[in-house]
Scaffold this active site. Structure first.
Site, PDB file in Angstrom:
ATOM      1  N   GLN A  26       0.819  -1.207   0.000  1.00  0.00           N
ATOM      2  CA  GLN A  26       0.000   0.000   0.000  1.00  0.00           C
ATOM      3  C   GLN A  26       0.857   1.264   0.000  1.00  0.00           C
ATOM      4  O   GLN A  26       0.528   2.253  -0.662  1.00  0.00           O
ATOM      5  CB  GLN A  26      -0.940   0.003   1.211  1.00  0.00           C
ATOM      6  N   GLU A  27       1.949   1.240   0.744  1.00  0.00           N
ATOM      7  CA  GLU A  27       2.758   2.444   0.917  1.00  0.00           C
ATOM      8  C   GLU A  27       3.590   2.774  -0.323  1.00  0.00           C
ATOM      9  O   GLU A  27       3.652   3.932  -0.735  1.00  0.00           O
ATOM     10  CB  GLU A  27       3.698   2.280   2.119  1.00  0.00           C
ATOM     11  N   SER A  28       4.278   1.785  -0.891  1.00  0.00           N
ATOM     12  CA  SER A  28       5.244   2.084  -1.954  1.00  0.00           C
ATOM     13  C   SER A  28       5.145   1.169  -3.163  1.00  0.00           C
ATOM     14  O   SER A  28       5.876   1.360  -4.127  1.00  0.00           O
ATOM     15  CB  SER A  28       6.665   1.972  -1.389  1.00  0.00           C
ATOM     16  N   TYR A  86      -6.842   3.745   3.001  1.00  0.00           N
ATOM     17  CA  TYR A  86      -5.580   3.115   3.387  1.00  0.00           C
ATOM     18  C   TYR A  86      -5.836   1.908   4.293  1.00  0.00           C
ATOM     19  O   TYR A  86      -5.353   0.799   4.043  1.00  0.00           O
ATOM     20  CB  TYR A  86      -4.725   4.157   4.110  1.00  0.00           C
TER      21      TYR A  86
END
Length: 238
Positions: free
Chosen positions: A139-141, A229
């Site tokens: 999800q982040e990168s 998120y």
């Protein structure tokens, strides 16, 4: 050795002069402007510069490796941050919840195996499930180690430099190192899980929006980015 070469060079000059006297000098031949010893000294000096440059590059590489190792020692200095509770999905535990319905329809992602060994080590150290670490990275990168957000978050688990300092990473460039980033990010995630008694909805909200806001609200903030998120990450693993 140089003296011997110089004597040879003098002898060559004598032979050339004799040829000139006999009328056999090559056409368009110009006498050397430097002695052979001068050329040899220049070549040796250039070689010394190249060797020093290569040594500098080796030293720089060693310095980067030493900095990464120092950062990781700070991250791993204590096991007090390991998660010591039981994870729950919070508001997502209710099967009738609208978010839960959305989760059931969410297509699960496939995760690369590039950093599996690091993730496994971080999971064992901080008692955070491997699938959760992978989901946060996804999800982040999307597994890009050099990713930098518009807010300045860095690396695989998108750690803000100020957060990194609190986790023992004082050089923000080290957050681009996969091992450093995953260990620090998992440590921070375990801190949030301990802070919210294992409630994944609140822990992930704090990871994304900051713990101060979540402490105040004691729920997922009404921020679209944060709600999506949390939903996406839980959807990856539930």
């Amino acid at each position: 050795m140089i003296e011997a070469v110089q004597r040879i060079h003098v002898r060559i000059g004598e032979i050339q002069e004799r040829f000139n006297q006999l009328g056999f000098a090559p056409l368009n031949t110009t006498p050397p402007t430097k002695s052979f010893s001068e050329h040899l000294n220049e070549a040796m000096a250039e070689n010394s510069v190249k060797n020093n440059s290569q040594l500098d590059n080796i030293n720089k590489t060693d310095n980067v490796a030493a900095t990464v190792e120092a950062s990781n020692k700070k991250i791993n200095a204590s096991n007090n941050d390991a998660f010591n509770g039981k994870i729950s999905f919070g508001v997502y535990d209710d099967a009738t919840n609208n978010f839960a319905k959305a989760l059931n329809a969410y297509k699960k992602a496939s995760f690369p195996t590039t950093y599996d060994n690091i993730i496994k080590e971080a999971s064992a150290k901080y008692s955070v499930p491997e699938d959760l670490i992978k989901a946060v990275i996804k999800q982040e990168s999307n597994y890009m180690p050099n990713a930098v957000s518009h807010k300045g978050a860095i690396g695989l688990m998108q750690i803000m430099p100020s957060t990194g300092v609190g986790l023992g990473v004082t050089d923000k460039e080290m957050l681009k190192d996969p091992y450093t980033n995953i260990m620090a990010g998992t440590k921070y995630l375990s801190q949030m899980l301990n802070r919210y008694d294992g409630r994944l909805d609140l822990s992930l909200s704090a990871y994304n929006a900051g713990p101060s806001l979540v402490d105040k609200l004691q729920r997922i903030p009404n921020i679209d980015e944060t709600k999506n998120y949390v939903k996406n990450i839980i959807g990856y693993i539930k």
